[in-house]
Design an enzyme around this catalytic site. Structure first.
Site, PDB file in Angstrom:
ATOM      1  CG  ASP A   8      52.793  50.305  48.790  1.00 55.73           C
ATOM      2  OD1 ASP A   8      52.444  50.952  47.777  1.00 55.73           O
ATOM      3  OD2 ASP A   8      52.247  50.435  49.899  1.00 55.73           O
ATOM      4  CG  ASN A  56      46.619  47.998  41.768  1.00 58.39           C
ATOM      5  OD1 ASN A  56      47.609  47.279  41.750  1.00 58.39           O
ATOM      6  ND2 ASN A  56      46.329  48.739  42.824  1.00 58.39           N
ATOM      7  CD1 TRP A  57      41.272  45.182  37.487  1.00 61.63           C
ATOM      8  CD2 TRP A  57      41.854  46.368  35.680  1.00 61.63           C
ATOM      9  NE1 TRP A  57      41.865  44.319  36.598  1.00 61.63           N
ATOM     10  CE2 TRP A  57      42.234  45.019  35.473  1.00 61.63           C
ATOM     11  CE3 TRP A  57      42.128  47.305  34.670  1.00 61.63           C
ATOM     12  CZ2 TRP A  57      42.866  44.583  34.318  1.00 61.63           C
ATOM     13  CZ3 TRP A  57      42.759  46.862  33.503  1.00 61.63           C
ATOM     14  CH2 TRP A  57      43.121  45.512  33.344  1.00 61.63           C
TER      15      TRP A  57
END
Ligand code: FPP
Length: 230
Positions: A8, A56-57
């Site tokens: 991240d 995350n789409w």
């Protein structure tokens, strides 16, 4: 020894330098090689990296396309050195929503690296731990199988496109300063030690991995038992 990493901080790292998020992801991709190369030296047999979650789409279209392009390029560029370094690559997660050329690149890399015996590198792409568990439950129900822990882990391995049962995680590392699991390896992390660092992923170096391993080695793992029994 199975280490999993939530990589991240790419976006914030780029923003701090007044650059687009995609640039941060590219720098993040560059940080991976040194980590993979140093991992066997610190005793890691399996390394799982969270590259793209099912959620995350929901990111802006351009960022999603940029990430998918980056994965494809990464696989093409890194496969020869993975073969040379004895890395066995497995990509875990769903494939039915990925572009066909990425799926082809995944298959090619997995095939080329399948004899790698120094380390198994698992990249989680379009991955959701909850989705994987729900699908195991569905397969078991449809086939009338009564699952125990071992067969659950095996079925999950198949669902995630690997030949092996999913391995338990020993150490979960998250860079970027947040302290959450984000739907990553929920089954496998049942007894994982958790390590959070404020280092942003593009800055994460083998020294940071060694530090995490040092902290891990000093932890007292009891797996629900008392110290004497362990
Ligand atoms: C989190 O940063 C990172 C991701 C969503 C993807 C991880 C991808 C990479 C490390 C690069 C490419 C990977 C491969 C395998 C080639 P973020 O965007 O959530 O950062 P932020 O929290 O600072 O916004």
């Amino acid at each position: 020894m199975h280490v999993a990493i939530i990589m991240d901080g790419n976006g914030r790292w780029a923003r701090a330098r007044r650059r687009p998020r995609e640039w941060g992801h590219r720098q993040g991709a560059k940080a991976i090689r040194a980590i993979v190369e140093s991992a066997p030296d610190v005793g890691i047999d399996v390394l799982t990296l969270y590259a793209f979650s099912a959620d995350n789409w929901k990111r802006p279209d351009a960022e999603v396309r940029g990430l998918l392009r980056l994965f494809r390029r990464y696989l093409r560029a890194e496969t020869p050195s993975m073969v040379e370094d004895g890395v066995r690559l497995q990509v875990i997660g769903r494939r039915d929503r990925l572009p066909a050329d990425l799926v082809r690149a995944i298959r090619t890399s997995e095939e080329a690296t399948r004899h790698g015996s120094r380390i198994t590198l698992r990249l989680a792409v379009d991955y959701s731990a909850r989705d994987a568990m729900v699908r195991v439950a569905r397969v078991a129900a449809e086939s009338g199988t009564v699952v125990d822990e071992a067969s659950f882990a095996e079925l999950m391995g198949q669902i995630l496109n690997t030949d092996d049962a999913v391995p338990d995680v020993d150490l979960l590392i998250r860079s970027g300063g947040e302290q959450r699991l984000s739907d990553f390896l929920l089954w496998e992390c049942a007894y994982a030690e958790l390590y959070f660092t404020s280092r942003m992923w593009p800055d994460f170096r083998p020294e940071d991995l060694r530090e995490a391993m040092r902290v891990f080695a000093a932890r007292d793992r009891r797996f629900g038992m008392v110290a004497e029994a362990v």
